[in-house]
Motif scaffolding. Structure first.
Motif, mmCIF file in Angstrom:
data_model
loop_
_atom_site.group_PDB
_atom_site.id
_atom_site.type_symbol
_atom_site.label_atom_id
_atom_site.label_comp_id
_atom_site.label_asym_id
_atom_site.label_seq_id
_atom_site.Cartn_x
_atom_site.Cartn_y
_atom_site.Cartn_z
ATOM 1 N N THR A 215 30.147 -32.666 9.766
ATOM 2 C CA THR A 215 30.536 -33.734 8.896
ATOM 3 C C THR A 215 29.985 -35.005 9.751
ATOM 4 O O THR A 215 29.903 -35.008 11.058
ATOM 5 C CB THR A 215 31.759 -33.691 8.730
ATOM 6 O OG1 THR A 215 32.721 -33.649 10.065
ATOM 7 C CG2 THR A 215 32.489 -32.656 7.743
ATOM 8 N N THR A 216 29.719 -36.142 8.977
ATOM 9 C CA THR A 216 29.326 -37.277 9.890
ATOM 10 C C THR A 216 29.495 -38.343 8.629
ATOM 11 O O THR A 216 29.415 -38.264 7.560
ATOM 12 C CB THR A 216 27.744 -37.059 10.238
ATOM 13 O OG1 THR A 216 27.641 -38.358 10.859
ATOM 14 C CG2 THR A 216 26.900 -37.146 9.107
ATOM 15 N N GLU A 217 29.469 -39.675 9.319
ATOM 16 C CA GLU A 217 29.755 -40.782 8.498
ATOM 17 C C GLU A 217 28.100 -41.608 8.725
ATOM 18 O O GLU A 217 27.592 -41.700 9.999
ATOM 19 C CB GLU A 217 30.647 -41.818 9.110
ATOM 20 C CG GLU A 217 30.524 -43.023 7.953
ATOM 21 C CD GLU A 217 32.174 -43.771 8.117
ATOM 22 O OE1 GLU A 217 31.891 -44.944 8.505
ATOM 23 O OE2 GLU A 217 33.085 -43.281 7.872
ATOM 24 N N VAL A 218 27.518 -41.900 7.696
ATOM 25 C CA VAL A 218 26.138 -42.306 7.684
ATOM 26 C C VAL A 218 26.328 -44.024 7.202
ATOM 27 O O VAL A 218 26.595 -44.137 6.113
ATOM 28 C CB VAL A 218 25.317 -41.491 6.894
ATOM 29 C CG1 VAL A 218 23.750 -42.052 6.895
ATOM 30 C CG2 VAL A 218 25.082 -40.242 7.241
ATOM 31 N N ARG A 219 25.675 -44.678 8.029
ATOM 32 C CA ARG A 219 25.402 -46.274 7.678
ATOM 33 C C ARG A 219 24.017 -46.539 7.497
ATOM 34 O O ARG A 219 23.090 -46.567 8.239
ATOM 35 C CB ARG A 219 26.064 -46.960 8.820
ATOM 36 C CG ARG A 219 25.985 -48.505 8.924
ATOM 37 C CD ARG A 219 26.982 -49.045 9.932
ATOM 38 N NE ARG A 219 26.300 -48.724 11.174
ATOM 39 C CZ ARG A 219 25.353 -49.172 12.150
ATOM 40 N NH1 ARG A 219 24.729 -50.192 11.308
ATOM 41 N NH2 ARG A 219 24.979 -48.924 13.117
ATOM 42 N N TYR A 227 23.743 -42.149 12.172
ATOM 43 C CA TYR A 227 24.722 -40.924 11.982
ATOM 44 C C TYR A 227 25.574 -41.040 12.744
ATOM 45 O O TYR A 227 25.409 -40.912 14.174
ATOM 46 C CB TYR A 227 23.855 -39.507 11.721
ATOM 47 C CG TYR A 227 22.850 -39.600 10.857
ATOM 48 C CD1 TYR A 227 23.277 -38.500 9.785
ATOM 49 C CD2 TYR A 227 21.630 -40.225 10.714
ATOM 50 C CE1 TYR A 227 22.434 -38.427 8.663
ATOM 51 C CE2 TYR A 227 21.012 -40.038 9.606
ATOM 52 C CZ TYR A 227 21.066 -39.121 8.632
ATOM 53 O OH TYR A 227 20.352 -38.904 7.358
ATOM 54 N N GLU A 228 26.789 -41.627 12.807
ATOM 55 C CA GLU A 228 27.790 -41.853 13.859
ATOM 56 C C GLU A 228 29.086 -41.015 13.559
ATOM 57 O O GLU A 228 30.090 -41.508 13.835
ATOM 58 C CB GLU A 228 28.255 -43.338 13.641
ATOM 59 C CG GLU A 228 27.063 -44.240 13.438
ATOM 60 C CD GLU A 228 27.378 -45.894 13.196
ATOM 61 O OE1 GLU A 228 28.351 -45.976 12.193
ATOM 62 O OE2 GLU A 228 26.541 -46.473 13.553
ATOM 63 N N GLY A 229 28.711 -39.734 13.874
ATOM 64 C CA GLY A 229 29.899 -38.747 14.259
ATOM 65 C C GLY A 229 30.801 -38.507 13.209
ATOM 66 O O GLY A 229 30.580 -39.163 12.001
ATOM 67 N N PRO A 230 31.514 -37.468 13.264
ATOM 68 C CA PRO A 230 32.214 -36.891 14.638
ATOM 69 C C PRO A 230 31.452 -35.756 15.148
ATOM 70 O O PRO A 230 31.319 -35.325 16.187
ATOM 71 C CB PRO A 230 33.500 -36.677 14.260
ATOM 72 C CG PRO A 230 33.694 -36.283 12.960
ATOM 73 C CD PRO A 230 32.624 -37.201 12.164
ATOM 74 N N GLN A 231 30.288 -35.147 13.975
ATOM 75 C CA GLN A 231 29.891 -33.934 14.517
ATOM 76 C C GLN A 231 28.438 -34.239 14.278
ATOM 77 O O GLN A 231 27.331 -32.973 14.895
ATOM 78 C CB GLN A 231 30.081 -32.797 13.519
ATOM 79 C CG GLN A 231 31.625 -32.316 13.477
ATOM 80 C CD GLN A 231 32.055 -31.160 12.604
ATOM 81 O OE1 GLN A 231 31.804 -31.383 11.510
ATOM 82 N NE2 GLN A 231 32.430 -30.044 13.354
ATOM 83 N N TRP A 233 25.120 -36.843 15.417
ATOM 84 C CA TRP A 233 24.947 -38.067 15.850
ATOM 85 C C TRP A 233 23.448 -38.430 15.784
ATOM 86 O O TRP A 233 22.559 -37.387 16.074
ATOM 87 C CB TRP A 233 25.420 -38.196 17.481
ATOM 88 C CG TRP A 233 26.798 -38.456 17.405
ATOM 89 C CD1 TRP A 233 27.651 -37.226 17.648
ATOM 90 C CD2 TRP A 233 27.508 -39.582 17.627
ATOM 91 N NE1 TRP A 233 28.952 -37.631 17.835
ATOM 92 C CE2 TRP A 233 29.115 -39.187 17.714
ATOM 93 C CE3 TRP A 233 27.474 -40.743 17.256
ATOM 94 C CZ2 TRP A 233 30.196 -39.881 17.583
ATOM 95 C CZ3 TRP A 233 28.503 -41.658 17.255
ATOM 96 C CH2 TRP A 233 29.782 -41.366 17.375
ATOM 97 N N GLY A 234 22.775 -39.601 15.399
ATOM 98 C CA GLY A 234 21.504 -39.755 15.449
ATOM 99 C C GLY A 234 21.255 -40.830 14.638
ATOM 100 O O GLY A 234 21.939 -41.608 14.259
ATOM 101 N N ASN A 235 19.786 -40.957 14.184
ATOM 102 C CA ASN A 235 19.467 -42.051 13.244
ATOM 103 C C ASN A 235 18.087 -41.538 12.337
ATOM 104 O O ASN A 235 17.585 -40.530 12.836
ATOM 105 C CB ASN A 235 19.201 -43.311 14.243
ATOM 106 C CG ASN A 235 18.091 -43.199 15.140
ATOM 107 O OD1 ASN A 235 17.217 -42.119 15.110
ATOM 108 N ND2 ASN A 235 18.254 -43.952 16.226
ATOM 109 N N ALA A 236 17.589 -42.675 11.730
ATOM 110 C CA ALA A 236 16.510 -41.995 10.821
ATOM 111 C C ALA A 236 15.894 -43.607 10.288
ATOM 112 O O ALA A 236 16.341 -44.486 10.317
ATOM 113 C CB ALA A 236 17.002 -41.423 9.541
#
Length: 299
Positions: A215-219, A227-231, A233-236
């Motif tokens: 699970t993650t929250e994507v902004r 991709y800002e956690g909690p499980q 992390w990263g970017n695109a």
């Protein structure tokens, strides 16, 4: 001597109109391409004919005055590109090939991903100067001659459309993907899904199932996503219809991917067919390659 399985898979002439984007994801123009590979007497030659329409500041770099042609040492292990127009190698994983090579005419390194789905190829080339991305070509190709005219018209309309997932409807992209080990041997299939729960117009909670659920929250910020956690992390970075995530899943598991919205079109909506490729790393070693098509269903 027979051609490799990959060579047999991609035989014929492929026609497309991939779009050109600069490093920021801004659309610049089109590359009109007809490409084919000819296998004769144990030797394979690739030919690419076309031209650049538009290109903005990149036009001088990516416009050439003659078709491309280069030799290939045909193999289902490492396919070697022997010049004169491209030098490097590619490695197939079933219906997907990951290629790294250099184009002297364009003066860039290329990382090309080709995902073959029947008579359709989902194509992208990330273009680099050293480690820095300077641009990207991507688009859909067909080898069905009866579809060429309408295909090129659709690519002209849809090529510049930015990648976006649904922003108000909850649901999931899901499908069965093929899995290959780093040794190129098939490992079977895997149920893959991306559940999307919009929070607002720029943020959503994702539950990504890739062997395990994460699970993650994507902004979203323009062509970029975080991709800002909690499980996870990263970017695109997105270039038109394709988003290229680099995701850290905890521990030593890392994913480099491409998510291509095949049916994206202009208008206020998201597509329903997502062609995905995920290269999964254990530490700094490639462990497996996952690819397939996910389809959207609302919840």
């Amino acid at each position: 001597m027979k051609p490799s399985q990959w060579q047999q898979r991609i035989q014929g002439e492929w026609v497309g109109r991939p779009s050109l984007f600069d490093a920021t994801g801004t659309w610049q123009g089109y590359e009109d391409i007809r490409r084919s590979s000819i296998f004769e007497d144990g030797t394979t030659t690739y030919v690419m004919d076309g031209g650049l329409t538009g290109g903005g500041p990149l036009a001088g770099r990516f416009r050439l005055g003659a078709p491309f042609a280069f030799g290939v040492v045909d193999s289902d292990a490492d396919r070697l590109y022997t010049g004169p127009d491209f030098h490097g190698s590619g490695r197939p994983y079933g219906a997907f090939v990951d290629a790294h090579y250099y184009g002297p005419g364009w003066q860039v390194g290329l990382n090309t991903w080709n995902q073959t789905i029947g008579d359709t190829q989902v194509y992208s080339s990330l273009l680099s100067q050293g480690p820095a991305i300077v641009g990207c070509f991507n688009g859909l190709y067909t080898r069905d001659a009866a579809l060429v005219d309408e295909w090129l018209a659709a690519e002209t309309t849809n090529g510049p459309v930015p990648y976006i997932l649904p922003t108000k409807a909850a649901g999931a992209y899901s499908g069965v993907c093929e899995v290959y080990g780093a040794d190129q041997k098939p490992r079977g299939t895997l149920d893959v899904s991306i559940e999307v729960e919009p929070v607002d117009l720029l943020r959503a909670r994702h539950r990504m199932t890739l062997g395990e659920p994460y699970t993650t929250e994507v902004r979203r910020d323009g062509f970029r996503s975080f991709y800002e956690g909690p499980q996870v992390w990263g970017n695109a970075q997105a270039y038109g219809r394709a988003s290229y995530p680099v995701l850290h899943l905890g521990g030593a598991r890392r994913v480099h991917g491409r998510e291509f919205m095949m049916d994206a079109a202009p208008g206020m909506g998201a597509g329903s067919m997502l062609a995905v490729v995920y290269e999964v790393f254990a530490g700094n070693r490639l462990d497996e390659v996952i690819h397939g098509v996910l389809t959207w269903s609302s919840s």
